[in-house]
Design a protein around this motif. Structure first.
Motif, short mmCIF file in Angstrom:
data_model
loop_
_atom_site.label_atom_id
_atom_site.label_comp_id
_atom_site.label_asym_id
_atom_site.label_seq_id
_atom_site.Cartn_x
_atom_site.Cartn_y
_atom_site.Cartn_z
N ALA A 310 -13.46 9.71 40.61
CA ALA A 310 -14.62 9.88 39.78
C ALA A 310 -14.19 10.85 38.68
O ALA A 310 -14.55 10.53 37.45
N ALA A 311 -13.50 11.92 39.00
CA ALA A 311 -13.06 12.79 37.75
C ALA A 311 -12.13 12.12 36.89
O ALA A 311 -11.84 12.57 35.86
N HIS A 312 -11.13 11.38 37.24
CA HIS A 312 -9.96 10.60 36.38
C HIS A 312 -9.98 9.43 36.63
O HIS A 312 -9.29 8.64 37.16
N PRO A 313 -11.02 8.75 35.69
CA PRO A 313 -10.83 7.27 35.67
C PRO A 313 -9.64 6.87 34.90
O PRO A 313 -9.05 7.42 34.43
N ALA A 314 -9.42 5.64 35.08
CA ALA A 314 -8.26 4.98 34.54
C ALA A 314 -8.26 4.26 33.37
O ALA A 314 -7.12 4.28 32.53
N TYR A 315 -9.16 3.52 32.75
CA TYR A 315 -8.84 2.71 31.70
C TYR A 315 -9.94 3.03 30.39
O TYR A 315 -11.00 3.38 30.75
N PRO A 316 -9.37 2.71 29.19
CA PRO A 316 -10.42 3.08 28.24
C PRO A 316 -11.21 1.85 27.86
O PRO A 316 -11.48 1.11 26.85
N VAL A 317 -12.27 1.55 28.95
CA VAL A 317 -13.43 0.67 28.58
C VAL A 317 -14.86 1.17 28.61
O VAL A 317 -15.00 1.81 29.63
N GLY A 318 -15.46 1.11 27.65
CA GLY A 318 -16.78 1.63 27.51
C GLY A 318 -17.84 0.84 27.02
O GLY A 318 -17.62 -0.23 26.34
N GLY A 319 -19.02 0.87 27.51
CA GLY A 319 -20.06 -0.09 27.21
C GLY A 319 -19.96 -1.38 27.58
O GLY A 319 -19.11 -1.84 28.35
N LYS A 320 -20.97 -2.08 27.40
CA LYS A 320 -21.05 -3.49 27.96
C LYS A 320 -20.33 -4.41 27.20
O LYS A 320 -20.48 -4.20 25.77
N PRO A 321 -20.08 -5.32 27.56
CA PRO A 321 -19.01 -6.40 26.74
C PRO A 321 -19.92 -7.21 26.01
O PRO A 321 -21.23 -7.50 26.55
N GLU A 322 -19.64 -7.50 24.78
CA GLU A 322 -20.49 -8.44 23.86
C GLU A 322 -19.64 -9.89 23.70
O GLU A 322 -18.32 -9.55 23.50
N ARG A 323 -20.31 -11.03 23.27
CA ARG A 323 -19.65 -12.12 22.96
C ARG A 323 -19.92 -12.29 21.69
O ARG A 323 -20.89 -12.19 21.05
N PHE A 324 -18.74 -12.73 20.92
CA PHE A 324 -18.61 -12.94 19.23
C PHE A 324 -17.70 -14.37 19.45
O PHE A 324 -17.14 -14.50 20.30
N GLY A 325 -17.81 -15.02 18.22
CA GLY A 325 -17.42 -16.10 17.74
C GLY A 325 -17.16 -15.91 16.26
O GLY A 325 -17.85 -15.27 15.54
N VAL A 326 -16.65 -17.14 15.70
CA VAL A 326 -16.21 -17.50 14.40
C VAL A 326 -17.30 -18.62 13.99
O VAL A 326 -16.92 -19.69 14.68
N TYR A 327 -18.03 -18.53 13.01
CA TYR A 327 -18.88 -19.69 12.48
C TYR A 327 -19.16 -19.60 11.01
O TYR A 327 -19.21 -18.62 10.49
N ASP A 328 -18.75 -20.69 10.44
CA ASP A 328 -18.54 -20.87 9.06
C ASP A 328 -17.90 -19.79 8.37
O ASP A 328 -18.44 -19.23 7.34
N GLY A 329 -16.85 -19.51 8.98
CA GLY A 329 -15.84 -18.46 8.34
C GLY A 329 -16.26 -16.80 8.65
O GLY A 329 -15.59 -16.04 7.92
#
Length: 602
Positions: A310-329
């Protein structure tokens, strides 16, 4: 002084044998203590599976399949004994014991098809031919090394044990101790151990295999041996070993929630011991309670394993993931039922003519943004910026290219000096926060078509010359180097795209025969499973989220582009124009483009 590391996701936790399931689970929901990793797919195998015996089948093909499982179906030192049970008495010497540095190694193969059987002759003998892929060599330290053999088929000849008895035995066979990849699934557990990177700021995972038959009380000892023995060969460039001549003294002991490890560690300092305690806590995620570290019988450090994680987590991942994509440039949020995506963290003035992109929030309160942009002359440049969202200050690469792949950020670097990797015109480049690009030398030649970075930023997956590779990434200040790539043997040919879908898991697209498909495989290529087939068109981009259940997305979540359209899994479906947020609704009857180049922001 002890360094702090950042957040963990998926780890291949190996549970005691009584808690492990058999076969290939579709999805495991086992959680370790604290805010830590869920078990990866395929990490909890073995346990209750019983070793095959010659009496289990009198049919030639199943008999040989059982033989290919026998060596793996128990503790390593008895592997030859189990295999020889399937061999006729007068042929047992044909399987001569071979040891590497006094340790037994298994040659792991993947059957390309069911065994081919020549019908029994008049004397009731038969011939079984297996066509194989050479997957690798399973060593005594639990690593799966590159294949040492080149054979693509093996031939076995069988006969009954007696004229009036149906039981079979092998009387001619290859002199190599074989194990199938299916047996590895069934009788071994994948276990993740951790080494520090070179500047002791990040833990780097290393996958090992341990027979499920090994008693739970001995597993701590095995992990200690692995850590003191050093990392897998291909990973060595990216990590630090324990101090020279560190060796275990006797076996680890434990009872009533208290574990004791006794070591030789010349010149052991408080920092050495603190770093080792963190390694052990994450390398033994199934354990709770107190751990006493002794150096030559003198107690030097006591830690609570659950609190350590708990005191020493391992990876730099924060917050919930979000989906994005490309549309019309332009980059847009993608609206998927049950999920939320915030606004695009890129200023609108710079969010134009975009082909693909990568957004990363591992740099604390900063957004790291890398956009592939098409210029008016149809050449492409890399546009890079960072800062609080929305990012307003960007730099374009000074060189333009015919085609640039989707960039990937390296999560291992200082947030003040962000960098990433990208493929441009068939070469691998390192880019920095100012969009400066310089070629990255590789020890293999050929056209590079895809790159993806792991959770901790010290491993990458590559597609080079139509083959899948992994490689270690070393970081020394602003210098980034890529180690010797290791080729993975997979069921798919001609891979086109790849990403990390777990701590030690890749998702990749390629061809099954002439049909595009998507598979999942381990970081060593040993264990894999089909995710999608009959896609209908080549997958040109692929993005995954390697997060745990409860992280805002289902486990094993990925998106991809095929035939200029975006798709998602869980369940598999086309991402439609109506799911693209922040764009006006077109007039009725108007045809509109599909969203493309989907990716996750986390």
């Amino acid at each position: 002084m002890r360094r702090r590391v950042l957040a963990v996701l998926l780890a291949g936790a190996l549970l005691p044998a009584g808690l492990a399931g058999c076969g290939i689970p579709d999805q495991t929901e086992v959680q370790v203590d604290g805010a830590g990793p869920a078990a990866e797919r395929g990490s909890l195998n073995g346990g209750g599976a019983q070793p095959p015996t010659p009496a289990d089948s009198n049919e030639p093909a199943p008999f040989i399949e059982n033989y290919l499982a026998a060596a793996a179906a128990g503790e390593r030192e008895q592997a030859y004994t189990r295999a020889k049970e399937f061999i006729a008495d007068d042929a047992k010497d044909d399987l001569r014991e071979k040891r590497q540095n006094s340790e037994i190694e298994l040659t792991v193969v993947r059957l390309r098809e069911r065994p081919e059987v020549t019908p029994p002759n008049n004397d009731r003998t038969s011939t079984v031919t297996i066509k194989v892929q050479q997957v690798g060599v399973l060593r005594a330290d639990g690593t799966l090394g590159p294949a040492a053999a080149s054979e693509t088929e093996y031939v076995f000849r069988l006969r009954p044990v007696a004229q009036n008895r149906p039981e079979l035995r092998i009387y001619e066979l290859p002199n190599v101790l074989l194990a199938s990849d299916d047996a590895l699934w069934r009788y071994y557990g994948a276990h993740t151990i951790y080494f520090w990177n070179s500047d002791l700021t990040r833990l780097v995972p290393d996958q090992r295999y341990l027979p499920a038959a090994v008693p739970a009380e001995r597993r701590v000892t095995e992990v200690v041996k692995w850590l003191t023995g050093g990392p897998s060969d291909w990973l060595a460039r990216a990590v630090s070993k324990l101090p020279d001549n560190t060796t275990p003294i006797n076996n680890a002991t434990g009872s009533d929630g208290r574990w004791e490890i006794n070591l030789n560690m010349p010149g052991a300092t408080e920092s050495n011991l603190a770093q080792l305690a963190t390694q052990l806590a994450w390398s033994l995620p199934e354990l709770t309670g107190q751990l006493d570290l002794k150096i030559q019988n003198q107690k030097r450090l006591t830690v609570d394993l659950k609190q350590e994680r708990a005191a020493h987590p391992a990876y730099p991942v924060g917050g919930k993931p979000e989906r994005f994509g490309v549309y019309d440039g332009a980059i847009h949020p993608l609206n998927v039922v049950g999920e939320t995506s915030g606004p695009v963290p890129v200023a609108a003035a710079k969010n134009r003519n975009v082909v693909s992109a990568s957004l990363n929030r591992s740099a604390g309160d900063k957004v790291l943004a890398a956009l592939v942009v098409t210029r008016s002359d149809r050449k492409q440049v890399l546009r890079v910026g960072s800062g609080p969202g929305p990012v307003t200050v960007f730099n374009d690469s000074t060189e333009a290219y015919g085609a640039i792949g989707r960039p990937t950020w390296l999560r291992s670097l200082d947030s003040d000096n962000p960098a990433g990797l990208v493929v441009a015109d068939g070469r691998l480049y390192l880019f920095d926060g100012a969009a400066g690009m310089r070629p990255v030398p590789l020890t293999i030649s050929g056209k590079v078509t895809a790159v993806a970075g792991s959770l901790e930023g010290h491993r990458i997956a590559l597609v080079v010359n139509g083959a899948l590779y992994v490689a270690a990434v070393s970081v020394d200040g602003s210098q980034v180097g890529v180690g010797q790539p290791r080729r993975l043997v997979t069921r798919l040919s001609r891979p086109t795209a790849v990403d990390w879908i777990g701590e030690n898991q890749l998702v990749f697209a390629g061809y099954e025969g002439n049909r595009p498909a998507i598979y999942q495989t381990t970081v060593d290529g040993a264990l894999g499973t089909k995710l999608e087939e009959d896609i209908g068109a080549e997958v040109t981009q692929l993005a995954a989220y390697p997060g745990p259940v409860g992280g805002g997305l289902p486990a094993i979540s990925y998106m991809y582009e095929a035939n200029r359209a975006a798709y998602k899994n869980n369940p598999v479906e086309n991402i439609k124009r109506e799911q693209v947020k922040d764009v006006p609704t077109p007039p009725a009857g108007n045809r509109t483009a599909n969203p493309t180049a989907p990716f996750f922001y986390y």
